[in-house]
Structure formats: structure tokens, C-alpha cells
Scaffold this active site. Structure first.
Site, PDB file in Angstrom:
ATOM      1  N   HIS A 266       0.880  -1.186   0.000  1.00 17.09           N
ATOM      2  CA  HIS A 266       0.000   0.000   0.000  1.00 17.09           C
ATOM      3  C   HIS A 266       0.912   1.229   0.000  1.00 17.09           C
ATOM      4  CE1 HIS A 266      -3.487   2.386   0.544  1.00 17.09           C
ATOM      5  NE2 HIS A 266      -3.812   2.115   1.798  1.00 17.09           N
ATOM      6  N   HIS A 307      -1.343  -2.064 -10.053  1.00 16.69           N
ATOM      7  CA  HIS A 307      -2.320  -1.472  -9.141  1.00 16.69           C
ATOM      8  C   HIS A 307      -3.557  -2.349  -9.104  1.00 16.69           C
ATOM      9  CE1 HIS A 307      -4.979   1.446  -7.227  1.00 16.69           C
ATOM     10  NE2 HIS A 307      -3.878   2.013  -6.808  1.00 16.69           N
ATOM     11  N   ASP A 365       3.252   5.843  -6.833  1.00 15.80           N
ATOM     12  CA  ASP A 365       4.361   5.738  -5.892  1.00 15.80           C
ATOM     13  C   ASP A 365       5.710   5.523  -6.549  1.00 15.80           C
ATOM     14  OD1 ASP A 365       3.111   6.357  -3.581  1.00 15.80           O
ATOM     15  OD2 ASP A 365       2.247   4.358  -3.380  1.00 15.80           O
TER      16      ASP A 365
HETATM   17  N1  ACO Z   1       6.001  -6.932 -10.572  1.00 19.50           N
HETATM   18  C1  ACO Z   1       5.887  -8.131 -11.187  1.00 19.50           C
HETATM   19  N2  ACO Z   1       4.732  -8.782 -11.366  1.00 19.50           N
HETATM   20  C2  ACO Z   1       3.618  -8.188 -10.898  1.00 19.50           C
HETATM   21  C3  ACO Z   1       3.652  -6.952 -10.252  1.00 19.50           C
HETATM   22  C4  ACO Z   1       4.894  -6.315 -10.090  1.00 19.50           C
HETATM   23  N3  ACO Z   1       4.974  -5.113  -9.499  1.00 19.50           N
HETATM   24  N4  ACO Z   1       2.407  -6.603  -9.891  1.00 19.50           N
HETATM   25  C5  ACO Z   1       1.606  -7.598 -10.288  1.00 19.50           C
HETATM   26  N5  ACO Z   1       2.337  -8.572 -10.906  1.00 19.50           N
HETATM   27  C6  ACO Z   1       1.817  -9.777 -11.535  1.00 19.50           C
HETATM   28  C7  ACO Z   1       1.436 -10.812 -10.484  1.00 19.50           C
HETATM   29  O1  ACO Z   1       2.512 -11.699 -10.226  1.00 19.50           O
HETATM   30  C8  ACO Z   1       0.268 -11.502 -11.140  1.00 19.50           C
HETATM   31  O2  ACO Z   1       0.762 -12.413 -12.092  1.00 19.50           O
HETATM   32  P1  ACO Z   1      -0.050 -13.786 -12.403  1.00 19.50           P
HETATM   33  O3  ACO Z   1      -1.370 -13.359 -12.961  1.00 19.50           O
HETATM   34  O4  ACO Z   1       0.808 -14.471 -13.409  1.00 19.50           O
HETATM   35  O5  ACO Z   1      -0.166 -14.506 -11.104  1.00 19.50           O
HETATM   36  C9  ACO Z   1      -0.420 -10.383 -11.917  1.00 19.50           C
HETATM   37  O6  ACO Z   1       0.611  -9.426 -12.192  1.00 19.50           O
HETATM   38  C10 ACO Z   1      -1.550  -9.724 -11.154  1.00 19.50           C
HETATM   39  O7  ACO Z   1      -1.027  -9.282  -9.893  1.00 19.50           O
HETATM   40  P2  ACO Z   1      -1.842  -9.357  -8.531  1.00 19.50           P
HETATM   41  O8  ACO Z   1      -0.891  -9.335  -7.389  1.00 19.50           O
HETATM   42  O9  ACO Z   1      -2.828 -10.486  -8.588  1.00 19.50           O
HETATM   43  O10 ACO Z   1      -2.645  -8.008  -8.614  1.00 19.50           O
HETATM   44  P3  ACO Z   1      -3.264  -7.250  -7.408  1.00 19.50           P
HETATM   45  O11 ACO Z   1      -4.289  -6.364  -7.966  1.00 19.50           O
HETATM   46  O12 ACO Z   1      -3.682  -8.188  -6.327  1.00 19.50           O
HETATM   47  O13 ACO Z   1      -2.029  -6.432  -6.807  1.00 19.50           O
HETATM   48  C11 ACO Z   1      -0.466  -4.728  -6.336  1.00 19.50           C
HETATM   49  C12 ACO Z   1      -1.792  -5.088  -7.026  1.00 19.50           C
HETATM   50  C13 ACO Z   1      -0.460  -5.208  -4.867  1.00 19.50           C
HETATM   51  C14 ACO Z   1      -0.331  -3.209  -6.315  1.00 19.50           C
HETATM   52  C15 ACO Z   1       0.689  -5.388  -7.131  1.00 19.50           C
HETATM   53  O14 ACO Z   1       0.687  -4.936  -8.472  1.00 19.50           O
HETATM   54  C16 ACO Z   1       2.049  -5.127  -6.488  1.00 19.50           C
HETATM   55  O15 ACO Z   1       2.448  -5.865  -5.573  1.00 19.50           O
HETATM   56  N6  ACO Z   1       2.793  -4.077  -6.949  1.00 19.50           N
HETATM   57  C17 ACO Z   1       4.028  -3.694  -6.342  1.00 19.50           C
HETATM   58  C18 ACO Z   1       3.778  -2.924  -5.055  1.00 19.50           C
HETATM   59  C19 ACO Z   1       3.264  -1.523  -5.320  1.00 19.50           C
HETATM   60  O16 ACO Z   1       3.799  -0.776  -6.154  1.00 19.50           O
HETATM   61  N7  ACO Z   1       2.224  -1.118  -4.538  1.00 19.50           N
HETATM   62  C20 ACO Z   1       1.671   0.227  -4.633  1.00 19.50           C
HETATM   63  C21 ACO Z   1       0.255   0.220  -5.025  1.00 19.50           C
HETATM   64  S1  ACO Z   1      -0.282   1.879  -5.282  1.00 19.50           S
HETATM   65  C22 ACO Z   1      -0.722   2.456  -3.788  1.00 19.50           C
HETATM   66  O17 ACO Z   1      -0.933   1.809  -2.825  1.00 19.50           O
HETATM   67  C23 ACO Z   1      -0.860   3.930  -3.729  1.00 19.50           C
END
Ligand code: ACO
Length: 430
Positions: A266, A307, A365
Site C-alpha cells: 500500500h 495497481h 508511488d
Molecule cells: N512486478 C511483477 N509482477 C507483478 C507486479 C509487479 N509489481 N504486480 C503484479 N504482478 C503480476 C502478479 O505476479 C500476477 O501475475 P499472475 O497473474 O501471473 O499470477 C499479476 O501481475 C496480477 O497481480 P496481482 O498481485 O494479482 O494483482 P493485485 O491487484 O492483487 O495487486 C499490487 C496489485 C499489490 C499493487 C501489485 O501490483 C504489487 O504488488 N505491486 C508492487 C507494489 C506496489 O507498487 N504497490 C503500490 C500500489 S499503489 C498504492 O498503494 C498507492
């Protein structure tokens, strides 16, 4: 709201019609509130990916189209024309202020920036290296002890006083936490400065010499606060609503929101972006880390990418990207190679098929961390900056939740997968 229904067909021809609610805009919402009472089943939705937890008229997001609106105003317009304080007024009161309403509101916030002197003693109790998010959460929680008598949640005047105190005092608490970390004297707020200028003053001024506020730095902070001000039912806001739904003191509910925001999935992501950039270290290492991010056996993720809601682009990222370049140009920060590395990483990931197929774009971010670093704000303070911006969203949602005459304590149910009933075994027989 419309009277459409959704027909649920269960086992043994067991049917039920569920009302469908239509909001001003956005997807329809199936009302499952009667489901357990009438059919004895719960819905199952870990992470609430398909669940609306409340009705709200504060913020609208369309993740597919990259739309973000506060009270109906597109964030792009607010970012270009408004100020953080005006956006606070909008989020709290529902409409844009007239000039005199804005002046009165801003004066109120400026006049409540000082902390009760006793509250400063809290900072003496923390270790010098206490994380500022932990300090922020603890000291905001302690406001429930300081302002207990004037906090009758059913009293609109008390709700206003609470809102003003949170907005005005959070920057002072945040700056005090930072000063503790670097061993400098706490700087009292200056009410002649605007919100962002005053924050820069409290963070970076020292009593020994005059401090000149950099206008680009103040402008960048104000923009970041506008972009972070609200994001409907995100993790920390839902936490504030949930904690507040029990009737808990709202300062404690905000403290809970601060704790939720701290996590790296987050608000902690901006801090994690900088940690990741340091780990990558050099442009030559980018492809290795892109491969790690794509490798399902490797827990590494590209921080600042992806996201939960924005599956096309994050409109805040588009706005802040421009400011990122402006800040780097104007401030010419020392660790420029780190920024060059970030911008190169952004380009490589945007062209990579894995990131394109999964719609993984830089989120707000990714750039906010780079800007904070260029302003001289240390990594540990990044999520604190996010909390300052988001504080108004938390307060607006708490007020909306507590004013709802049909409001209920938030109490989700579960799918139990543990042991069935079994008898206690005496300790010697196990
Ligand atoms: N790097 C690599 N792979 C990723 C990333 C990433 N940053 N984000 C998502 N993926 C992949 C996942 O492995 C998943 O792959 P799969 O379908 O083969 O299993 C797919 O993309 C979907 O990802 P989920 O985690 O299911 O998506 P979710 O909506 O649950 O998660 C999140 C969103 C938590 C933001 C995720 O993209 C992440 O962890 N990003 C990095 C952390 C980040 O930048 N957080 C800030 C969010 S913005 C905020 O809070 C203001």
C-alpha cells in the site's frame, strides 16, 4: 437507485432475486445483504476484489479508463488549478469553496498547527531511530487521550473540530518524528506559511540559521498531497471506516489507518521503490531484475508497478511524472544516477511483454518516491508524506460513515476450513 434484480440459482432449484443498485456511474452493485438471512449462505471474496463495502459520494475511480474524480471533479483539473487545502475543503464539505469560505477554512487549519506541549514528551520516549510511521501512528492515537472530552461523534461541530485538528496537526507530528530521527531540535510551525511551505519549514529549518523555502519543492509537495488525498475504499481508508464503525474514538481510527498504510503493498510502496533502486544499483543490472520480477519462483516484484484498481494506467502517475522531471531539473539533486536508473527502468518495463500483457504500469508511488528523494526527504519519511495527503480522505470517509443513519458495525464473515469438533486431550496424553 434502480430496481433491477440479479437471479441467483442455487442447488436444488433454490432461487433468489437479489436487488441491483446503480450508482451515478461505475459498475452495478448486487445487494447480497439478505442472502444469509434468507438462504443461510455467505459470499466469499478474499481481498474484497468484487465487494462494495459501502455507499459513498466522495471519490470515483474507473480503473479501466484511468479516471479519478473527487466529488465529481477530475483529478487532472484539480491538480492543474487547485491547492491541497482547497481539495481538503472539497472532500470534507462536498463542493468547491467560495474565496471567503476558502480563506476561513485555511485560516482555521493554519491556526491549529501547534501541538499541546505535553504531546512533545511522547517523542522523548521513542528511540532515536524509531520509524516515523510508528511514531505518527502512536502520537495520532494519543490524540484520543488529549481530545477525548470534545469528541462526541454524533455532534457535527465536534466532527469538524476533529477534521481540523487532524489536518492541521499531522504535519507538525510528522516533522517532529523526523527531527527526532536526525537529532535536530523540533521546529514550531509558522502560521504565515501555507500547508506545504510550513511542512518544508518544519522538516528542514534549524533554529541556527534562516531557511529559504524552495517554491518548486512546495509546489511538488502540494501536488503530491492533492493526488494522494483520497482513493475511495482502499486498504487504509477501509481500515479507518472499519475501526470507526464500532464507535471507536476517531483519532484511534486514523491511527489504525496510518498503520494499514505503512505496508509495502500500500503506502509503503514508495519507500520500497527506493530500496529496490538501491538494490538494482546500476543500469546494467536492469534486465536481471526485470527477469526476477517475471520469475514466478522469485518473490521479487517491481515495486511501484501495478495497481489493484488501475489496470490501464494510473492517472496520478501521468500527472506526477511531469512534476518529477520539473523537480529533477530545478533541484539538480546529488544522487542523480539513481533517478536516471529509475527512468531507464520505467522505459524498459513499459516495453516488456510481461508488463504489457498484465497491464502493469508505474503507479503514483513509483514517481512520488523519486520526487521526495530529490526534495531531500529521507526514505523512511515517504509513507509519512503519503499519510499527510491521505489524512483528509480518511477524515472525509469517517465522517460519511459515522453520519450514515443506517450504518452498522463492520463485521465480515468467513469460510471456516479448520478442524471439526474434537475433544480436549489431557496434556500428558498428547
Ligand atoms: N512486478 C511483477 N509482477 C507483478 C507486479 C509487479 N509489481 N504486480 C503484479 N504482478 C503480476 C502478479 O505476479 C500476477 O501475475 P499472475 O497473474 O501471473 O499470477 C499479476 O501481475 C496480477 O497481480 P496481482 O498481485 O494479482 O494483482 P493485485 O491487484 O492483487 O495487486 C499490487 C496489485 C499489490 C499493487 C501489485 O501490483 C504489487 O504488488 N505491486 C508492487 C507494489 C506496489 O507498487 N504497490 C503500490 C500500489 S499503489 C498504492 O498503494 C498507492
Amino acid at each position: 437507485m434502480s430496481q433491477d434484480v440479479y437471479r441467483l440459482i442455487g442447488p436444488r432449484g433454490n432461487e433468489m432475486e437479489l436487488p441491483v443498485h446503480r450508482g451515478t456511474t461505475g459498475p452495478d452493485v448486487i445487494d447480497v445483504a439478505r442472502l444469509y438471512g434468507e438462504k443461510g449462505v455467505f459470499t466469499y471474496d478474499p481481498g474484497f476484489v468484487s465487494t462494495g463495502s459501502c455507499k459513498s459520494d466522495i471519490t470515483f475511480i474507473d480503473g479501466e479508463e484511468g479516471v479519478l474524480m473527487y466529488r465529481g471533479y477530475p483529478v487532472e483539473q484539480l491538480a492543474a488549478k487547485s491547492s491541497f487545502i482547497e481539495v481538503c475543503y472539497l472532500l470534507l464539505r462536498g463542493s468547491l469553496p467560495t474565496q471567503s469560505e476558502l480563506d476561513e477554512f485555511e485560516t482555521t487549519i493554519r491556526r491549529h498547527t501547534m501541538l499541546n506541549e505535553g504531546m512533545l514528551n511522547f517523542f522523548k520516549g521513542f528511540r532515536y531511530d524509531a520509524h516515523p510511521m510508528a511514531q505518527l501512528s502512536a502520537v495520532v492515537g494519543s490524540m484520543s487521550a488529549y481530545y477525548h472530552d470534545e469528541m462526541d461523534a454524533s455532534n457535527p461541530e465536534h466532527r469538524d473540530i476533529f477534521a481540523h485538528r487532524i489536518l492541521a496537526k499531522l504535519p507538525t507530528i510528522a516533522a517532529a518524528a523526523y527531527k527526532l530521527n536526525i537529532g535536530q531540535p523540533f521546529m514550531y510551525p509558522r502560521n504565515d506559511l501555507n500547508y506545504s511551505e510550513n511542512l518544508l519549514h518544519m522538516l528542514f529549518a534549524v533554529p541556527a540559521e534562516p531557511y529559504e523555502i524552495n517554491e518548486v519543492a512546495a509546489e511538488a509537495l502540494d501536488l503530491l498531497f492533492i493526488l494522494h488525498a483520497d482513493h475511495e475504499q482502499n486498504c487504509s481508508t477501509s481500515t479507518v471506516r472499519m475501526a470507526g464503525s464500532s464507535g471507536a474514538n476517531p483519532y484511534s481510527a486514523i491511527a489504525a489507518g496510518i498503520s494499514a498504510l505503512w505496508g509495502p503493498a500500500h503506502g509503503g510502496a514508495n519507500e520500497a521503490v527506493l530500496a529496490m533502486l538501491r538494490e538494482i544499483g546500476d543500469v546494467s543490472q536492469i534486465s536481471k531484475y526485470i527477469d526476477k520480477a517475471k520469475d514466478k519462483k522469485d518473490p521479487f516484484r517491481l515495486m511501484g508497478f501495478g495497481h489493484r484498481v488501475y489496470k490501464n494506467f494510473d492517472p496520478r502517475a501521468t500527472i506526477i511524472r511531469e512534476m518529477c522531471y520539473k523537480v529533477l531539473e530545478a533541484l539538480d539533486p546529488e544522487d542523480k544516477p539513481l533517478f536516471e536508473l529509475a527512468l531507464e527502468l520505467e522505459q524498459v518495463a513499459l516495453k516488456d511483454d510481461y508488463f504489457k500483457e498484465k497491464n502493469l504500469y508505474p503507479n503514483v508511488d513509483f514517481y512520488s518516491g523519486i520526487i521526495y528523494r530529490a526534495l531531500g526527504i529521507p526514505r523512511s519519511m515517504f509513507t509519512v508524506m503519503f499519510a499527510l495527503g491521505r489524512s483528509v480522505g480518511w477524515v472525509a470517509h469517517w465522517r460519511e460513515m459515522i453520519s450514515d443513519p443506517h450504518g452498522k458495525i463492520a463485521r465480515p464473515r468467513q469460510l471456516y476450513v479448520g478442524e471439526g469438533k474434537r475433544d480436549y486431550v489431557e496434556i500428558g496424553d498428547r
